[in-house]
Design an enzyme around this catalytic site. Structure first.
Site, short mmCIF file in Angstrom:
data_model
loop_
_atom_site.label_atom_id
_atom_site.label_comp_id
_atom_site.label_asym_id
_atom_site.label_seq_id
_atom_site.Cartn_x
_atom_site.Cartn_y
_atom_site.Cartn_z
N PHE A 211 0.86 -1.19 0.00
CA PHE A 211 0.00 0.00 0.00
C PHE A 211 0.89 1.23 0.00
O PHE A 211 1.62 1.49 0.96
CB PHE A 211 -0.95 0.05 1.20
CG PHE A 211 -1.91 1.21 1.08
CD1 PHE A 211 -3.12 1.06 0.41
CD2 PHE A 211 -1.58 2.47 1.57
CE1 PHE A 211 -3.98 2.15 0.25
CE2 PHE A 211 -2.44 3.56 1.40
CZ PHE A 211 -3.64 3.39 0.74
N ASP B 11 9.56 2.90 1.49
CA ASP B 11 8.41 3.71 1.90
C ASP B 11 8.26 3.55 3.41
O ASP B 11 7.71 2.56 3.89
CB ASP B 11 7.16 3.23 1.15
CG ASP B 11 5.91 4.01 1.56
OD1 ASP B 11 5.95 4.71 2.59
OD2 ASP B 11 4.89 3.88 0.86
N LYS C 248 3.13 11.20 6.79
CA LYS C 248 2.35 11.02 8.01
C LYS C 248 2.91 11.79 9.22
O LYS C 248 2.64 12.97 9.37
CB LYS C 248 2.20 9.53 8.32
CG LYS C 248 1.31 8.81 7.28
CD LYS C 248 0.88 7.46 7.77
CE LYS C 248 0.26 6.61 6.68
NZ LYS C 248 -1.10 6.98 6.35
#
Ligand SMILES: Cc1ncc(COP(=O)(O)O)c(C=O)c1O
Length: 411
Positions: A149, A234, A263
């Site tokens: 994801f 990531d 984030k």
């Protein structure tokens, strides 16, 4: 059990009805309407408090409204908020300097959301492939893992293996090769002369906090180095303290060529993301070749620099490590207790918890927890994810474990 207050009082019911009427149905939120938040706790419109065990999918690693971050934000609101990259602003370079130092790298490209940073890393790897590695134009390949994801843009969902995220959005962007996650031999076999990068999550978050086998990342690192391929990690969800280290790849002693961050970099205040690398890679970007109106704005840069400052102390990594041990010890005991927890994965303050599918779905468990004042989120099937803010204390971890044990046995 009777309906939870949030499901029957007029304030919540009104909000839920309004949201249903006017907000696109691309999410299926729990029926809780948050009005205020502080630290690890949120309060709904009816005044009921909940322990936040999702923490904005790690965007809230430092808790809600961390005082030091709010102070920096307030001060910056009184100075300058947005300049565009047509001009310099006095907050961007110090932020980039500190973030590069934290990552042991040289150069930073700031963006806003995680998906934008991933897109940036895809463009970076392709350009590097053509200009530095010498791959024929238009032939670059990037290897990714099944179960990944990396965000929601059309290019990123093109290499998703999740039908929910991908279906209906074709035509898809070519140039990606999917291999099984955790299988270094399969990855090595997929590398060819046109491979420019391997893009991986060091721990797959949305897939259910899937930790790859020991040695996998180190093996992938070696394969990339041997074949002159960039390793792009990531760390948007796994990084910035969550696993007990600044970056999850540190657990394997691995350093990528490119970090993708997001984030928690925005401190839970606003979206801040970044690609961090060395100049021999980042140097392929030239004026006009990439950008973002909001990326690197002074407000974002001020907050991002303050976040780096928090991480430089090591305090949050240590909290994640210590509280994570407590969480995982408690979860392991729940598995042996045999009340329907079948597997637990994770690292630091991050856990994927599989419930016996015969017992209930992850969604049902999330609702049961919500009714007990704990917010968590299900993912695929019968898995829930636990990722409390790194500011939780030991009694709050105990509370989470107690409520989880109770919710396994009682509606
Ligand atoms: C590993 C990873 N990469 C990228 C993203 C996308 O970030 P954003 O939602 O900010 O675009 C996410 C979001 O959950 C993520 O977990």
């Amino acid at each position: 059990m009777n309906a939870h207050p949030a499901e029957r009082t007029s304030a919540s019911a009104e909000h839920l009805a309004l949201a249903d009427a006017v907000t696109a149905h691309n999410y299926h939120p729990l029926p809780v309407v948050i009005a205020e938040a502080e630290g690890a706790w949120v309060t709904d419109v009816d005044g009921r408090r909940y322990l936040d065990c999702l923490a904005g999918y790690s965007a809230l690693n430092f808790g809600h409204r961390h005082p030091a971050l709010l102070e920096v934000a307030r001060a910056q609101l009184d100075r300058a908020t947005l300049t565009s990259r047509a001009f310099h602003n006095d907050r961007l370079a110090p932020f980039c300097r500190d973030l590069a130092a934290l990552a042991g790298m040289e150069a930073v490209l700031p963006m806003n959301t995680g998906a934008e940073a991933v897109e940036t890393s895809v463009k970076l790897a392709r350009r590097w492939g053509y200009e530095v590695k010498g791959v024929p134009d238009g032939r670059a390949e990037i290897i990714v893992a099944a179960g990944n994801f990396h965000g929601r843009t059309t290019t990123i969902v093109s290499f998703s293996t999740d039908p929910e995220a991908r279906d209906g959005y074709g035509p898809y962007t070519p140039g990606f090769v999917v291999v099984p996650y955790g299988d270094a031999a399969a990855l090595r076999a997929a590398v060819n002369e046109n491979t420019v990068a391997v893009l991986l999550e060091p721990i797959q978050g949305e897939a259910g906090v899937v930790v790859p086998p020991d040695g996998y990342l180190a093996d992938v690192r070696a394969a990339c180095t041997e074949a002159n391929v960039l390793l792009v990690l990531d760390e948007i969800q796994s990084g910035l303290g969550r696993t007990g280290r600044t970056f999850a790849c540190e657990h394997e002693g691995v350093v990528p060529d490119v970090y993708v961050l997001g984030k928690a970099l925005g401190g839970g205040v606003l979206p801040v993301s970044a690609v961090v690398s060395r100049w021999d890679v980042m140097g392929v970007f030239t004026p006009g070749s990439h950008g973002s109106t909001f990326g690197g704005n002074p407000l974002a840069a001020a907050i991002g620099q303050a976040v780096v400052g928090l991480l430089e102390t090591g305090e949050y990594q240590e909290r994640a490590r210590v509280r994570g041990e407590q969480l995982h010890a408690g979860l392991a005991k729940l598995v042996t207790d045999g009340h329907g927890l079948v597997e637990v994965r994770g690292r630091g303050l991050w856990a994927g918890v599989d419930i016996d599918p015969a017992l209930m779905t992850g969604r049902e468990m999330s609702v049961r927890l919500m009714r007990r004042g704990v917010l968590a989120k299900d993912t695929h099937g019968s898995t829930i994810r636990l990722a409390p803010p790194l500011v939780v204390d030991d009694s709050e971890i105990d509370l989470l474990l107690e409520q989880l044990a109770d919710a396994l046995q009682h509606e």
